[in-house]
Design a protein around this motif. Structure first.
Motif, PDB file in Angstrom:
ATOM      1  N   GLU A  39       6.443  47.496  42.519  1.00  0.00           N
ATOM      2  CA  GLU A  39       6.246  46.152  43.077  1.00  0.00           C
ATOM      3  C   GLU A  39       4.885  46.034  43.770  1.00  0.00           C
ATOM      4  O   GLU A  39       4.300  47.020  44.215  1.00  0.00           O
ATOM      5  N   PHE A  40       4.415  44.791  43.867  1.00  0.00           N
ATOM      6  CA  PHE A  40       3.231  44.447  44.650  1.00  0.00           C
ATOM      7  C   PHE A  40       3.702  43.446  45.701  1.00  0.00           C
ATOM      8  O   PHE A  40       3.999  42.297  45.385  1.00  0.00           O
ATOM      9  N   VAL A  41       3.801  43.894  46.948  1.00  0.00           N
ATOM     10  CA  VAL A  41       4.339  43.083  48.033  1.00  0.00           C
ATOM     11  C   VAL A  41       3.247  42.869  49.070  1.00  0.00           C
ATOM     12  O   VAL A  41       2.540  43.813  49.440  1.00  0.00           O
ATOM     13  N   THR A  42       3.096  41.636  49.524  1.00  0.00           N
ATOM     14  CA  THR A  42       2.154  41.348  50.594  1.00  0.00           C
ATOM     15  C   THR A  42       2.920  40.997  51.869  1.00  0.00           C
ATOM     16  O   THR A  42       3.977  40.372  51.817  1.00  0.00           O
ATOM     17  N   ILE A  43       2.370  41.421  52.998  1.00  0.00           N
ATOM     18  CA  ILE A  43       2.962  41.182  54.314  1.00  0.00           C
ATOM     19  C   ILE A  43       1.973  40.337  55.103  1.00  0.00           C
ATOM     20  O   ILE A  43       0.818  40.716  55.274  1.00  0.00           O
TER      21      ILE A  43
ATOM     22  N   LEU B 183      -4.168  48.669  39.433  1.00  0.00           N
ATOM     23  CA  LEU B 183      -3.306  49.774  39.846  1.00  0.00           C
ATOM     24  C   LEU B 183      -1.842  49.365  39.780  1.00  0.00           C
ATOM     25  O   LEU B 183      -0.979  50.147  39.344  1.00  0.00           O
ATOM     26  N   HIS B 184      -1.565  48.133  40.187  1.00  0.00           N
ATOM     27  CA  HIS B 184      -0.200  47.621  40.102  1.00  0.00           C
ATOM     28  C   HIS B 184       0.259  47.541  38.655  1.00  0.00           C
ATOM     29  O   HIS B 184       1.388  47.941  38.325  1.00  0.00           O
ATOM     30  N   ARG B 185      -0.601  47.049  37.766  1.00  0.00           N
ATOM     31  CA  ARG B 185      -0.226  46.974  36.347  1.00  0.00           C
ATOM     32  C   ARG B 185       0.032  48.364  35.765  1.00  0.00           C
ATOM     33  O   ARG B 185       0.835  48.516  34.840  1.00  0.00           O
ATOM     34  N   ASP B 186      -0.645  49.360  36.318  1.00  0.00           N
ATOM     35  CA  ASP B 186      -0.442  50.738  35.858  1.00  0.00           C
ATOM     36  C   ASP B 186       0.822  51.363  36.431  1.00  0.00           C
ATOM     37  O   ASP B 186       1.135  52.522  36.127  1.00  0.00           O
ATOM     38  N   GLY B 187       1.540  50.622  37.289  1.00  0.00           N
ATOM     39  CA  GLY B 187       2.813  51.113  37.817  1.00  0.00           C
ATOM     40  C   GLY B 187       2.810  51.529  39.266  1.00  0.00           C
ATOM     41  O   GLY B 187       3.863  51.937  39.794  1.00  0.00           O
ATOM     42  N   MET B 188       1.668  51.429  39.953  1.00  0.00           N
ATOM     43  CA  MET B 188       1.603  51.813  41.364  1.00  0.00           C
ATOM     44  C   MET B 188       2.357  50.795  42.225  1.00  0.00           C
ATOM     45  O   MET B 188       2.285  49.592  41.994  1.00  0.00           O
ATOM     46  N   THR B 189       3.101  51.285  43.202  1.00  0.00           N
ATOM     47  CA  THR B 189       3.730  50.427  44.193  1.00  0.00           C
ATOM     48  C   THR B 189       2.688  50.119  45.264  1.00  0.00           C
ATOM     49  O   THR B 189       2.145  51.030  45.881  1.00  0.00           O
ATOM     50  N   VAL B 190       2.405  48.826  45.458  1.00  0.00           N
ATOM     51  CA  VAL B 190       1.332  48.405  46.353  1.00  0.00           C
ATOM     52  C   VAL B 190       1.905  47.491  47.437  1.00  0.00           C
ATOM     53  O   VAL B 190       2.620  46.530  47.126  1.00  0.00           O
ATOM     54  N   LEU B 191       1.594  47.792  48.682  1.00  0.00           N
ATOM     55  CA  LEU B 191       1.990  46.940  49.796  1.00  0.00           C
ATOM     56  C   LEU B 191       0.735  46.627  50.608  1.00  0.00           C
ATOM     57  O   LEU B 191       0.069  47.541  51.079  1.00  0.00           O
ATOM     58  N   VAL B 192       0.408  45.341  50.721  1.00  0.00           N
ATOM     59  CA  VAL B 192      -0.821  44.911  51.380  1.00  0.00           C
ATOM     60  C   VAL B 192      -0.480  44.061  52.595  1.00  0.00           C
ATOM     61  O   VAL B 192       0.230  43.057  52.478  1.00  0.00           O
ATOM     62  N   ILE B 193      -0.980  44.467  53.756  1.00  0.00           N
ATOM     63  CA  ILE B 193      -0.844  43.682  54.979  1.00  0.00           C
ATOM     64  C   ILE B 193      -2.117  42.872  55.145  1.00  0.00           C
ATOM     65  O   ILE B 193      -3.224  43.407  55.093  1.00  0.00           O
TER      66      ILE B 193
END
Length: 243
Positions: free
Chosen positions: A46-50, A201-211
């Motif tokens: 997932e790519f989640v923003t906070i 990176l997200h498309r490659d499968g990395m879990t990304v969380l951005v604040i």
């Protein structure tokens, strides 16, 4: 307290982040509830923003998610591991294996090349120097800096320095890339370069969380979680929510 709706299950993998009524209260007097007990689930890939205004609890959330602070209530499960059962050494080891950090300030050593800055992230992992440098070169190529491996930070643009910082976060193959205002010190062009890299990176499968407090950055995520007055909630992104 109201929790955040969970995301759909991702196959049979455990969530990367699972908060079960996680909260943190600083002792007083008077005690300060920095993060109210709440639920959050972030699945692999997932790519989640906070988002949230200053003083809302974003830093507290970051410190808990990054295993820098211990919650005073609830259970934090990272990659299926109950972090509450770990001592300081276990938490440090888990953080080093599973989490890559990217900060607003790049935190690069000025007298070390890009390759050396990335390789230093593996210094205490028992990886031989030759392998550290080889892996650092590979991950710098991944972030588009294969031609800048020998450059000192002073010779790099702001966007390039942030990409070196991202490479440093990736070199240990973490489960989670945890980014705190990753474009905060960049101009528009360099910010877009970094955001495109996070998308890749997200498309490659990395879990990304951005604040972030930036509405444009927040819109890059597949989901956006708002923190206001220490309360986690999930809503559509709006400028007023993060002003």
């Amino acid at each position: 307290m109201t929790g955040v709706p969970v995301a759909p299950e991702a196959d049979d993998k455990p969530p990367v982040i699972e908060f079960r009524q996680v909260g943190l209260t600083y002792p007083g007097p008077p005690p300060v509830e920095a993060l109210c007990p709440g639920d959050l689930r972030v699945d692999a890939g997932e790519f989640v923003t906070i988002i949230g205004p200053s003083g809302s609890g974003k830093s507290t959330f970051l410190n808990i998610a990054g295993l820098l602070d211990v919650p005073t209530s609830g259970t934090y499960i990272l990659d299926g591991i109950n972090t509450g059962t770990l001592g300081d050494a276990g938490r440090t080891a888990l953080r080093g294996r599973r989490i890559g950090f990217v900060f607003q300030s790049f935190h690069l050593l000025s007298h070390r090349s890009a390759q050396e800055n990335v390789a230093l992230a593996m210094l205490y992992n028992g990886v031989p120097r030759r392998e550290r440098l080889s892996r650092a070169r590979e991950v710098l190529q991944r972030v588009g800096l294969g031609h800048r491996v020998d450059a000192l930070p002073a010779r790099l643009s702001g966007g390039e320095r942030q990409r070196v910082a991202i490479a440093r976060a990736l070199v240990g193959n973490p489960s989670l890339l945890l980014c705190d205002e990753p474009t905060g010190n960049l101009d528009t062009a360099n910010a877009q370069t970094v955001l495109r890299l996070l998308d890749e990176l997200h498309r490659d499968g990395m879990t990304v969380l951005v604040i972030t407090h930036d509405s444009e950055v927040a819109q890059r995520g597949g989901r956006t979680v708002t923190i206001r007055d220490g309360v986690l909630s999930e809503h559509a992104v709006c400028v007023e929510a993060i002003a």
